[in-house]
Design a protein around this motif. Sequence first.
Motif, short mmCIF file in Angstrom:
data_model
loop_
_atom_site.label_atom_id
_atom_site.label_comp_id
_atom_site.label_asym_id
_atom_site.label_seq_id
_atom_site.Cartn_x
_atom_site.Cartn_y
_atom_site.Cartn_z
N PHE A 102 -21.72 13.26 -4.21
CA PHE A 102 -22.72 12.21 -4.41
C PHE A 102 -22.67 11.65 -5.83
O PHE A 102 -22.87 10.45 -6.03
CB PHE A 102 -24.12 12.75 -4.09
N TYR A 103 -22.39 12.53 -6.80
CA TYR A 103 -22.26 12.03 -8.17
C TYR A 103 -21.06 11.10 -8.28
O TYR A 103 -21.13 10.02 -8.88
CB TYR A 103 -22.13 13.19 -9.15
N SER A 109 -18.07 5.93 -8.84
CA SER A 109 -17.46 4.84 -8.07
C SER A 109 -18.40 3.66 -7.84
O SER A 109 -17.94 2.55 -7.56
CB SER A 109 -16.97 5.38 -6.72
N GLY A 110 -19.72 3.89 -7.92
CA GLY A 110 -20.67 2.80 -7.74
C GLY A 110 -20.72 2.26 -6.34
O GLY A 110 -21.04 1.08 -6.13
N LEU A 111 -20.44 3.09 -5.33
CA LEU A 111 -20.49 2.65 -3.94
C LEU A 111 -21.91 2.78 -3.39
O LEU A 111 -22.78 3.38 -4.02
CB LEU A 111 -19.50 3.48 -3.11
N THR A 117 -17.67 11.89 7.23
CA THR A 117 -16.21 12.00 7.15
C THR A 117 -15.75 11.82 5.72
O THR A 117 -14.83 12.53 5.26
CB THR A 117 -15.55 10.94 8.05
N SER A 118 -16.38 10.91 5.00
CA SER A 118 -15.99 10.68 3.61
C SER A 118 -16.31 11.89 2.74
O SER A 118 -15.60 12.18 1.78
CB SER A 118 -16.67 9.43 3.06
N ILE A 119 -17.41 12.60 3.08
CA ILE A 119 -17.74 13.83 2.34
C ILE A 119 -16.64 14.87 2.54
O ILE A 119 -16.16 15.49 1.59
CB ILE A 119 -19.10 14.39 2.79
N TRP A 120 -16.24 15.07 3.80
CA TRP A 120 -15.20 16.05 4.10
C TRP A 120 -13.88 15.65 3.45
O TRP A 120 -13.18 16.51 2.89
CB TRP A 120 -15.03 16.21 5.59
N ASN A 121 -13.54 14.38 3.51
CA ASN A 121 -12.29 13.93 2.89
C ASN A 121 -12.30 14.15 1.38
O ASN A 121 -11.29 14.50 0.79
CB ASN A 121 -12.05 12.45 3.20
N PHE A 122 -13.46 13.95 0.78
CA PHE A 122 -13.59 14.17 -0.67
C PHE A 122 -13.40 15.66 -1.00
O PHE A 122 -12.67 16.02 -1.93
CB PHE A 122 -14.95 13.70 -1.16
N ILE A 123 -14.08 16.52 -0.23
CA ILE A 123 -13.96 17.96 -0.46
C ILE A 123 -12.52 18.42 -0.27
O ILE A 123 -11.98 19.19 -1.06
CB ILE A 123 -14.90 18.74 0.49
#
Length: 279
Positions: A102-103, A109-111, A117-123
Amino acid sequence: MIALNKTIAYTKSWKHTLWIALIVGAVLPLLLITLQPFDNSNSFSYKYIILLGYTLCIIIPILGIHPLENYSYKHQVNRWFIINESIYIVVTGFIIFVFTFFYHFYVVSGLSSFSFTSIWNFIRSYGLPFTPIIIPLWLYLRSKYGVIEVPLKSTGNAVNNKSVTIHGESKSEILTIFESDFIYAQSQQNYVDVYYDIENVIHQKIFRSTLSNIMKQLPNAWQVHRSYLINLDNLTTVEGNARKRFIRISKIEETIPISQKYYVALKKRLSNSSQELQD
């Protein structure tokens, strides 16, 4: 195979927990500044200050979870096991991943919108690659600042008159005694010999079990060696030297070996009581 029920040192102090959080937290922005993983090479205002914000993503979860782990530690009569440490690292680590996502998503990134899915991809892409560096350091610091606590001698009859029931792997392996009757237990391969006192007569019962499982069933039992549990209320002296130490307990003539890490834990108890400590 690692014994998940093995007793290990625990970091109870808030001061030490804060130090651990600060040290581990400082490593992440340092890695980001050095390795520049997700397009950090691009220039943006207050770049290094913003990257330092990742430190809070580690500090806040570590400090936030600490009251819960302290509660669990106290509930287990001031004992901490490998299974507890494993669960703590996994749960707290996941929370750190979420905070970091989230940070990164909103601040760096300012999104404005995201999906699970984006959380999992980030992790998977950015979180897991850092774990071989962060987790070993984290575990090392917790071990360094952690201690094995040994309680002072029980007072009063309320605890000593409480009965406990010990179970082995077989349904026929069952024993109910008072906590004060337990003397010591010794593991031998797949069996544990439990010695107890009934009307000043020493009895022995063999259980097909592990020492850690027996310890969980005996609140008054404390590990002093990989193969021994004792009732601390029967402890009289710790003797020997730095190379080899042993314990003497009342009711038996045999001595019981004590490992160095458990000897360190006993120092405070012995120095705060009338019991002797010999080097």
